[in-house]
Design a protein around this motif. Structure first.
Motif, short mmCIF file in Angstrom:
data_model
loop_
_atom_site.label_atom_id
_atom_site.label_comp_id
_atom_site.label_asym_id
_atom_site.label_seq_id
_atom_site.Cartn_x
_atom_site.Cartn_y
_atom_site.Cartn_z
N LYS A 98 -5.79 3.27 3.56
CA LYS A 98 -6.57 2.78 2.42
C LYS A 98 -8.03 3.20 2.50
O LYS A 98 -8.71 3.27 1.47
N TYR A 143 -1.21 -2.53 7.59
CA TYR A 143 -2.16 -3.54 7.14
C TYR A 143 -1.56 -4.95 7.24
O TYR A 143 -0.42 -5.18 6.84
N SER A 180 2.73 -2.66 5.51
CA SER A 180 2.11 -3.97 5.35
C SER A 180 3.13 -5.04 5.71
O SER A 180 4.34 -4.86 5.46
N PRO A 231 0.81 -1.23 0.00
CA PRO A 231 0.00 0.00 0.00
C PRO A 231 0.83 1.27 0.00
O PRO A 231 0.57 2.19 -0.78
#
Length: 411
Positions: free
Chosen positions: A81, A245, A358, A58
């Motif tokens: 996001k 994430y 992430s 991301p």
């Protein structure tokens, strides 16, 4: 001069390497290093964004500073996001096992103060450690104690996965480790274990009489001018922050882990920082010198810290809370939602900081290492970052700075 201990007279602003170089004539680009001219910068932009697309990352923050040259500092992708807010280089992030560089520094300061001996058994300072009369402080710092890594315990893993917002005490974490026999006798070999650094955190608290977060603030972060770094006492994360994430969930769905409680990592992996602070910290970590020229650690202690022992993984050495990967010295970290690399290549006078939001590594492996590999292939082709999967440090099972494989949380 001795180590600086009076934070009140330190400047409030971070002192970057570019400031240290101000007024000096640019040095020649060291052999094996490609300077970051506009063509190289564009090549890096294209290669990094291509790697992000391929690995479905991301957001990435990247800083590459070569003394005497214009820095390469970029942010690609999103920090959130849900809203689409872009990632920015001044945002706070969870740094996982890079925390170990701070916690071990605190223990080494107590060595310099004559309050702790590296060669002393940990039982000299802490009760209740199995085999603690044979495990030295130094063996904890260089990951050679043999103590079981609590983040590899299936019961701990299940408890974490069931409630990632749970607050953990250091003793609760150690109880999971101590329920297992040692993996090997002290000093028999190297094996990454978060248990080691949690014990060093308790050592700092016992000997200093201060909570670890307070000691770090007063004796490491303030003297080093790291205003944006901290060891949180709960799940708090300083704004503005990067959302992280992870797919470390019961059903494998990807979720925002930014509010998960990192107390399970504590001294081994719970700290917050920014790219700017890490840029300033890495040269201090590698040289033992503070931005003002005073010392963070005494020269002999710093030399001992940098005495890298083999890990059993090609190209990877480990000292006292610090790693060497093909000449890049520092640490990396990984925990649910976040990956970080903060390292220095002394012979090239280069500092590299990478933040990835992430840890859903999938078939590509450690995502921050994917980005570091992309960068170093272009800029330092003689020192390419290639972290073996089994040598990645983490806070929970699975990789993150040199360590053995495990399942997820890391550090």
């Amino acid at each position: 001069m001795g180590r600086y201990r009076t934070p009140t007279v330190l400047a409030a602003a971070s002192l970057m390497l570019t400031t240290l170089c101000a007024g000096q004539a640019p040095a020649a680009t060291p052999p094996g290093l490609n300077g970051i001219d506009p063509v190289t910068a564009e090549q890096l932009d294209d290669a990094i964004t291509a790697s992000m697309r391929k690995a479905d990352i991301p957001g990435v923050g990247i800083g590459l500073w070569i003394d005497g040259e214009d820095p390469y500092v970029r942010a690609f992708g999103t920090s959130d996001k849900a809203t689409g807010v872009p990632i920015k280089t001044d945002m706070h992030t969870r740094i996982g096992s890079v925390t170990k560089t701070f916690a071990v520094t605190a223990a080494l300061q107590l060595v310099d103060d004559g309050k702790v001996r590296l060669e002393a058994p940990i039982s000299t300072y802490l009760d209740g450690v199995p085999g603690g009369d044979r495990i030295t402080v130094q063996q904890l710092a260089d990951m050679r104690s043999g103590l079981f890594n609590y983040t590899e315990d299936p019961r701990w893993m299940a408890a974490f996965k069931a409630d990632p917002h749970r607050a953990w005490t250091p003793q609760e974490l150690l109880d999971f480790s101590f329920a297992h026999p040692a993996n090997f006798p002290p000093d028999a070999r190297w094996e990454y274990s978060n248990t080691n650094t949690v014990l060093l955190g308790l050592l700092v608290e016992k000997v200093s009489g201060q909570p670890l977060h307070t000691y770090l603030q007063q004796h490491v972060l303030e003297p080093a001018d790291l205003d944006a770094s901290s060891l949180p006492t709960g799940a708090e994360i300083t704004a503005p922050f990067v959302h992280g994430y992870t797919n470390f969930t019961p059903d494998g769905a990807t979720v925002d882990a930014s509010t998960w409680n990192p107390s399970w990592g504590w001294a081994a992996g719970a700290m917050l920082s920014t790219m700017d602070d890490l840029h300033s910290w890495v040269p201090t970590l590698v040289t033992g010198k503070l931005p003002d020229g005073d010392r963070l650690l005494e020269p002999g202690t710093q030399a001992q810290r940098l005495r890298m022992l083999p890990t059993g993984h090609p190209g990877v050495g480990y000292g006292l809370g610090i790693a060497d990967l093909d000449g890049w010295i520092g640490h990396n970290g990984e925990l649910p939602g976040y990956e970080t690399i903060a390292v220095r290549l002394p012979q090239a006078r280069a500092t590299m900081v990478i933040v990835v939001n992430s840890d859903s590594d999938g078939k590509f492996g450690n995502l921050s290492s994917v980005i570091a590999n992309t960068i170093t292939k272009i800029v330092t082709p003689e020192h390419v970052w290639e972290l073996p999967p089994a040598a990645q440090p983490n806070t929970v099972p699975e990789p993150s700075a040199p360590s053995t494989p495990t399942p997820k949380p890391r550090s």
